[in-house]
Enzyme design. Structure first.
Site, PDB file in Angstrom:
ATOM      1  N   ASP A 266      29.830  42.585  33.030  1.00 56.43           N
ATOM      2  CA  ASP A 266      30.832  43.642  33.231  1.00 56.43           C
ATOM      3  C   ASP A 266      30.341  44.847  32.441  1.00 56.43           C
ATOM      4  O   ASP A 266      29.238  44.826  31.866  1.00 56.43           O
ATOM      5  CB  ASP A 266      32.234  43.199  32.771  1.00 56.43           C
ATOM      6  CG  ASP A 266      33.352  43.934  33.535  1.00 56.43           C
ATOM      7  OD1 ASP A 266      33.472  45.166  33.348  1.00 56.43           O
ATOM      8  OD2 ASP A 266      34.082  43.308  34.304  1.00 56.43           O
ATOM      9  N   HIS A 310      37.231  45.249  46.727  1.00 53.79           N
ATOM     10  CA  HIS A 310      38.411  46.010  47.190  1.00 53.79           C
ATOM     11  C   HIS A 310      38.605  47.286  46.354  1.00 53.79           C
ATOM     12  O   HIS A 310      39.341  48.167  46.738  1.00 53.79           O
ATOM     13  CB  HIS A 310      39.669  45.125  47.249  1.00 53.79           C
ATOM     14  CG  HIS A 310      40.329  44.813  45.943  1.00 53.79           C
ATOM     15  ND1 HIS A 310      41.568  44.220  45.877  1.00 53.79           N
ATOM     16  CD2 HIS A 310      39.930  44.996  44.661  1.00 53.79           C
ATOM     17  CE1 HIS A 310      41.904  44.054  44.611  1.00 53.79           C
ATOM     18  NE2 HIS A 310      40.942  44.511  43.860  1.00 53.79           N
TER      19      HIS A 310
HETATM   20  C1  LIG Z   1      39.809  44.551  39.381  1.00 52.56           C
HETATM   21  S1  LIG Z   1      38.844  44.090  38.018  1.00 52.56           S
HETATM   22  C2  LIG Z   1      38.464  42.403  38.415  1.00 52.56           C
HETATM   23  C3  LIG Z   1      38.081  41.605  37.208  1.00 52.56           C
HETATM   24  C4  LIG Z   1      37.825  40.115  37.461  1.00 52.56           C
HETATM   25  N1  LIG Z   1      36.770  39.884  38.411  1.00 52.56           N
HETATM   26  C5  LIG Z   1      39.108  39.480  37.926  1.00 52.56           C
HETATM   27  O1  LIG Z   1      39.288  39.278  39.138  1.00 52.56           O
HETATM   28  O2  LIG Z   1      39.972  39.220  37.093  1.00 52.56           O
HETATM   29  C6  LIG Z   1      37.315  44.921  38.319  1.00 52.56           C
HETATM   30  C7  LIG Z   1      36.275  44.739  37.215  1.00 52.56           C
HETATM   31  O3  LIG Z   1      35.107  45.505  37.554  1.00 52.56           O
HETATM   32  C8  LIG Z   1      34.572  46.039  36.357  1.00 52.56           C
HETATM   33  N2  LIG Z   1      33.702  47.171  36.699  1.00 52.56           N
HETATM   34  C9  LIG Z   1      34.067  48.407  37.141  1.00 52.56           C
HETATM   35  N3  LIG Z   1      32.973  49.157  37.357  1.00 52.56           N
HETATM   36  C10 LIG Z   1      31.898  48.372  37.056  1.00 52.56           C
HETATM   37  C11 LIG Z   1      30.487  48.577  37.099  1.00 52.56           C
HETATM   38  N4  LIG Z   1      29.962  49.754  37.498  1.00 52.56           N
HETATM   39  N5  LIG Z   1      29.677  47.556  36.741  1.00 52.56           N
HETATM   40  C12 LIG Z   1      30.193  46.363  36.339  1.00 52.56           C
HETATM   41  N6  LIG Z   1      31.526  46.102  36.278  1.00 52.56           N
HETATM   42  C13 LIG Z   1      32.366  47.109  36.635  1.00 52.56           C
HETATM   43  C14 LIG Z   1      35.807  46.408  35.554  1.00 52.56           C
HETATM   44  O4  LIG Z   1      35.542  46.563  34.189  1.00 52.56           O
HETATM   45  C15 LIG Z   1      36.733  45.219  35.848  1.00 52.56           C
HETATM   46  O5  LIG Z   1      36.568  44.197  34.918  1.00 52.56           O
END
Ligand SMILES: C[S@@+](CC[C@H](N)C(=O)[O-])C[C@H]1O[C@@H](n2cnc3c(N)ncnc32)[C@H](O)[C@@H]1O
Length: 403
Positions: A266, A310
């Site tokens: 992440d 999404h």
């Molecule tokens: C909606 S959350 C989902 C988290 C986890 N997969 C869950 O379902 O509980 C989206 C995740 O994507 C991460 N994220 C956003 N942009 C990112 C990037 N460029 N690279 C890696 N992770 C990213 C955020 O920090 C967050 O933890």
């Protein structure tokens, strides 16, 4: 009016039958709730319907205020004993006349009960509003998401009602001046609520590994695979965008004897607060990684993404997917996506609303099977199977590299 009465009576019968059935599945539960909503629509007048819908914003504001004032904590702490408005108001120093007005709404919403004149007590729904699950979700919905929802109509007018397709141009950016993830990065308190929301939101619901048979589909084949000499031990699963690792921790609890490395990826600030101690639990490794950059872990047995795609429009998804596909080993690596697969018609209100939420926050979207198929195909991937308990509900999409 007569035919509405007829509909209502039929729905009532169906609800009665479902409630008294000896066994019920998640699909039955979803059906009962859908029937109850249809029953309410069948009974209420059109004017009542629009009043119910139109007043939701104010009702949410009251719940948010009650949360801030510690109302739910105080009621829950007293268990069955009732609490007077003086006591509820005293610690936060609120005006009792004001609080009585807010509590009328909170009681009518069913989040606690009225025990007498300006006296309240907890009911079975009160407790959730005292847990990290209730608190973080309500703070995320109201404090972080609602400003973008309020601005959505104005924003869409400014865009001539064209479907948003760029994350740099969303209702959230219009409302706050920042993209969602940059905003969280700049506001640690909101980031804390959001990450708690991510970690707790699925408590009491099946997780992806309850739907997807990990033991049959991943483990056996993994232990039989060649070991990668550079990395010492095969990587079983990379949870890409796995937040603070809540999902991997639960996967490990369900399958304590997992053979293979588990890697959490992440953004740096998020993995820095991982929900496991890497010193204590060598089975999970935390790795800061931006999924718009090439995937550094090659030839894992599985790359898992939950609630990631999404958040993004198609072009951004294609970039993430292409990096993943480039790291996958043909005939071995799997891509697992845990998300909704929308039905072609009669979408339930929750996924339909989540789709609009994703549009407003990120210019993202929920996708139908056809849309998933086209998106994956464009990144050199093909769907093997969609594992889904409730039609139109959350699913695990299993995909591999195209031949
Ligand atoms: C909606 S959350 C989902 C988290 C986890 N997969 C869950 O379902 O509980 C989206 C995740 O994507 C991460 N994220 C956003 N942009 C990112 C990037 N460029 N690279 C890696 N992770 C990213 C955020 O920090 C967050 O933890």
């Amino acid at each position: 009016m007569k035919s509405h009465q007829g509909d209502a009576l039929l729905l009532l019968d169906s609800i009665k039958q479902s409630l008294t059935a000896p066994h019920s599945t998640s699909a039955d539960h979803a059906q009962i709730l859908a029937d109850i909503s249809r029953l309410q629509l069948a009974v209420e007048t059109p004017l009542e319907t629009i009043y119910r819908i139109g007043h939701q914003t104010w009702q949410n504001a009251c719940v948010r205020i009650a949360l801030e004032l510690g109302v739910f904590d105080t009621l829950h702490a007293k268990d069955a004993d009732s609490v007077g408005v003086q006591e509820l108001a005293s610690a936060p120093g609120a005006d009792t006349v004001f609080l009585v007005r807010v509590m009328r709404v909170v009681v009518a919403l069913g989040l606690c009960d009225e025990a007498g004149l300006n006296e309240y007590n907890a009911n079975p729904k009160t407790k959730i509003m005292t847990t990290p699950q209730g608190i973080s979700s309500f703070k995320s919905w109201f404090d972080i998401f609602t400003p973008a929802a309020v601005k959505l109509p104005e924003y869409m007018r400014s865009q001539n009602y064209q479907n948003p397709t760029q994350s740099t141009n969303s209702a959230f950016v219009y409302a706050t001046g920042s993209e969602f993830w940059d905003f969280l990065n700049k506001t640690p308190i909101q980031s804390h609520h959001f990450n708690d929301f991510m970690a707790t939101r699925r408590q009491g619901k099946p997780s992806w590994y309850d739907i997807y048979p990990v033991d049959q589909e991943l483990l056996f084949s993994c232990s039989n695979a060649e070991t990668n000499p550079e990395e010492g031990r095969d990587v079983l699963l990379v949870d890409v965008g796995g937040n603070r690792g809540h999902d991997l921790v639960k996967l490990k609890t369900k399958y304590p004897k997992l053979d293979g490395r588990l890697i959490l990826q992440d953004l740096p600030d998020v993995v820095a607060h991982a929900s496991f101690d890497p010193e204590d639990d060598k089975a999970i490794e935390a790795m800061p990684h931006d999924f718009f950059q090439p995937q550094p872990v090659r030839h894992a047995r599985a790359y898992h993404f939950r609630a990631i795609f999404h958040d993004w429009p198609d072009d951004s998804c294609r970039r993430i997917l292409s990096h993943t596909a480039a790291a996958m080993k043909p005939c071995y690596s799997k891509l697992l996506i845990s998300e909704f697969v929308l039905p072609d018609a009669a979408t339930a209100l929750f996924p339909a609303t989540l789709d609009i939420q994703m549009m407003g926050l990120h210019a993202g979207m929920e996708r139908s099977e056809k849309q998933w198929q086209i998106l994956l195909d464009s990144a050199g991937l093909e769907i093997v199977k969609i594992w889904q308990e409730v039609k139109g509900g959350e699913a695990v999409i299993e995909a591999v590299l195209k031949n």
